[in-house]
Motif scaffolding. Sequence first.
Motif, PDB file in Angstrom:
ATOM      1  N   LEU A   1      -7.125  -9.534   5.508  1.00  0.00           N
ATOM      2  CA  LEU A   1      -8.289  -8.684   5.272  1.00  0.00           C
ATOM      3  C   LEU A   1      -7.882  -7.228   5.127  1.00  0.00           C
ATOM      4  O   LEU A   1      -8.413  -6.497   4.279  1.00  0.00           O
ATOM      5  CB  LEU A   1      -9.278  -8.841   6.435  1.00  0.00           C
ATOM      6  N   MET A   2      -6.918  -6.792   5.929  1.00  0.00           N
ATOM      7  CA  MET A   2      -6.478  -5.402   5.879  1.00  0.00           C
ATOM      8  C   MET A   2      -5.861  -5.064   4.528  1.00  0.00           C
ATOM      9  O   MET A   2      -5.986  -3.932   4.043  1.00  0.00           O
ATOM     10  CB  MET A   2      -5.454  -5.166   6.988  1.00  0.00           C
ATOM     11  N   LEU A   3      -5.199  -6.025   3.893  1.00  0.00           N
ATOM     12  CA  LEU A   3      -4.489  -5.768   2.649  1.00  0.00           C
ATOM     13  C   LEU A   3      -5.317  -6.041   1.407  1.00  0.00           C
ATOM     14  O   LEU A   3      -4.861  -5.763   0.296  1.00  0.00           O
ATOM     15  CB  LEU A   3      -3.214  -6.618   2.593  1.00  0.00           C
ATOM     16  N   ARG A   4      -6.509  -6.598   1.574  1.00  0.00           N
ATOM     17  CA  ARG A   4      -7.347  -6.866   0.409  1.00  0.00           C
ATOM     18  C   ARG A   4      -7.812  -5.576  -0.234  1.00  0.00           C
ATOM     19  O   ARG A   4      -8.074  -4.586   0.430  1.00  0.00           O
ATOM     20  CB  ARG A   4      -8.587  -7.681   0.802  1.00  0.00           C
ATOM     21  N   ARG A   5      -7.925  -5.610  -1.509  1.00  0.00           N
ATOM     22  CA  ARG A   5      -8.421  -4.459  -2.248  1.00  0.00           C
ATOM     23  C   ARG A   5      -9.871  -4.725  -2.652  1.00  0.00           C
ATOM     24  O   ARG A   5     -10.243  -5.845  -2.972  1.00  0.00           O
ATOM     25  CB  ARG A   5      -7.578  -4.201  -3.499  1.00  0.00           C
TER      26      ARG A   5
ATOM     27  N   ARG B   1       0.830  -1.215   0.000  1.00  0.00           N
ATOM     28  CA  ARG B   1       0.000   0.000   0.000  1.00  0.00           C
ATOM     29  C   ARG B   1       0.856   1.253   0.000  1.00  0.00           C
ATOM     30  O   ARG B   1       0.494   2.265   0.597  1.00  0.00           O
ATOM     31  CB  ARG B   1      -0.916   0.003   1.236  1.00  0.00           C
ATOM     32  N   ALA B   2       2.029   1.204  -0.657  1.00  0.00           N
ATOM     33  CA  ALA B   2       2.913   2.363  -0.804  1.00  0.00           C
ATOM     34  C   ALA B   2       3.316   2.939   0.553  1.00  0.00           C
ATOM     35  O   ALA B   2       3.472   4.150   0.696  1.00  0.00           O
ATOM     36  CB  ALA B   2       2.262   3.440  -1.663  1.00  0.00           C
TER      37      ALA B   2
ATOM     38  N   VAL C   1      -1.298   4.557   7.822  1.00  0.00           N
ATOM     39  CA  VAL C   1      -2.282   3.735   8.522  1.00  0.00           C
ATOM     40  C   VAL C   1      -1.971   2.253   8.351  1.00  0.00           C
ATOM     41  O   VAL C   1      -1.993   1.474   9.308  1.00  0.00           O
ATOM     42  CB  VAL C   1      -3.704   4.061   8.021  1.00  0.00           C
ATOM     43  N   THR C   2      -1.661   1.842   7.123  1.00  0.00           N
ATOM     44  CA  THR C   2      -1.322   0.439   6.880  1.00  0.00           C
ATOM     45  C   THR C   2      -0.104   0.019   7.691  1.00  0.00           C
ATOM     46  O   THR C   2      -0.072  -1.059   8.292  1.00  0.00           O
ATOM     47  CB  THR C   2      -1.051   0.217   5.385  1.00  0.00           C
ATOM     48  N   MET C   3       0.920   0.877   7.723  1.00  0.00           N
ATOM     49  CA  MET C   3       2.135   0.549   8.458  1.00  0.00           C
ATOM     50  C   MET C   3       1.865   0.368   9.944  1.00  0.00           C
ATOM     51  O   MET C   3       2.325  -0.587  10.576  1.00  0.00           O
ATOM     52  CB  MET C   3       3.179   1.649   8.247  1.00  0.00           C
TER      53      MET C   3
END
Length: 654
Positions: A648-652, A135-136, A140-142
Amino acid sequence: MTRRMGLTFGLALLLAGAMWLQAALEILPAGWPALPLRPDAMTLDQILLGFGLMPRGVVALLAGALLGLSGALLQSVFRNPVADPSTLGISSGAQLALVTATVLAPGWLAWGTWPVALAGAGLAAALVMGLGATRAFHPVTMVIGGMLVGLFTSAIATAMTLSQGQYLFSLVVWTGGSLVQTGWGPAGTLALVLAAGALATALLARPLRVLGIGAEGASSLGLNVALIRALAVVLAVVLAASVSAAVGLVAFVGLAAPAVVRALGARTMGAVLALSPLAGALILSLCDGLVLGLNAAVGEMFPTGAVTGLVGGPLLLALLPRLRNAAPPAAEAQVPRRARPGRLLAGLGALVAVGVVVLALVGRLPEGWWLLDPESARAFLPNRLPRLVGAGAAGGLLALAGAMLQRLTANPLASPEVLGVSGGAAIGYGAVIMLVAGPGTLVLTGGAAAGGACALALISVYALRGDMGPDRVLLAGIAVSALSGALLSAMMAAGTMKSFAILAWISGSAATLTGPGALALLVILLALTAGAMAMARWLTILPLGGPVARALGVPLGRARAGIVLIAGLATGAATILVGPLSFVGLMAPHLARRLGLARARDHLVGSVLIGAALMLASDFGARMASFPYDLPLGLFASLLGTPWLIWLMLRRPR
């Protein structure tokens, strides 16, 4: 350095020095040891001062400086104000590696703790970096990925610690971030690491300033963004791992130090990198001075890392509004809605019932698997059946709370464990243990339920402040979980019988559950499910958003309060059995939705049945995986839940 910053740092240094001096005078009012320190020419009190308290003060300064510099590097390279070794899971990875080596392979420590800690921290950082790269490296993702990795590794380390009764509390205190010293060796090592880290940071300062304009802009100027980012992260990992190897897990200093220097007027990246080590040294010294003062006042030596966690949780909540807006978590793929869900629900109910019967009759002996005969069944069922019924009821309660929270927040990542409800329940449970003499099951359940409801109410109020999207609500819940973990660490480190009670609860075993206790959990599940079914219309409309719900006549305040109350009660009751971590409340509602149970009532009932089945399976695995010993029930369930949440968090969205 601004005048205000200089004055603040000066006052902090004086205060930290005064608290350390007071602790020194408690040990040795007069006759300080002469230099050079020679144990054969010193009294016992002089040895305690010269080889205990004096290196402790130096280690506090050095460890704080290293963590401050590590946090400043991570925040600079990711342009993320809430990045630090604890929020990105680096310190927890080092902690797990050290606990694993201590418990399972002491020979790994023959070359010292530093290589083991570095390996664990490096693996955790690599995992979080891999998640962020998809997610670049979005802030938030990190942070979500890092804190999930941290919570998961901490849970595994706790379970391994619980299995080693012979040095149980020494591991608990050490992993909690104890600065107790017995010599000058760690101080010398940390000083060398800090000197090397400062030199490397000076060499990276200019490329990091260029990276500060953004990855695309820096690339257009000829900067190798991937290389600079990797070098900065490796340096931050080395700095954090060296602290974990020396003193254990000290959380949030790397988060607080850059925030403090920015608040005091530091504006450039170079100023933040230069001043964060000083701020980190003072922050950890002040926290350690507070620990020493508490030891003198009440006679209990708490780990310093627990005190820093008490500061870091609220600070993380305060810094979340500074995160730039993020895309909402990936939505569930559209699945067909079942026209006749009754057959599926009946099948799930039958599966749970058959599962209880089969698991009650199937067992394992050293010779292999066996099926209970009628005589053995009469002897074993009074002990085994309550365990299974209680585990299933606890799974159903967590799933019910998760389904309601996901509909309330319109957030597919919401669950009691992730939103901090389980953490709040843990605080309530621990508070009852510490404050009430001989509390019964009802009082403990009430305390846990009250703690869970208060935590959820806090998150709900926070979510209604301004433009707080689902991602920031999720991070707020993780911050509450971190705060509860710090409080529990402080409670456990006291080393009393009450600490043993908290440790036994964290293990989450259903082995001691009695028939009345299992029946009470089942009755609570049925009652709360009935209450949730009565709110089905609200739960159908609320995911559409507040304005739409209000226009359709939903009383938002009353609806939210009712959902918060039921979710808090359900989580509190279940947490008594499974401990503060399981992720069943996250998985079950998603599985129910994937099976086509989209209507609110069908979704609630399906989630409860799937949650019960998952917890029954977890209980069976917890009993059999390490036969004849039990693994922590909540931990075994989380072995499935954490990968699910990360996926789930990384699904697009499709």
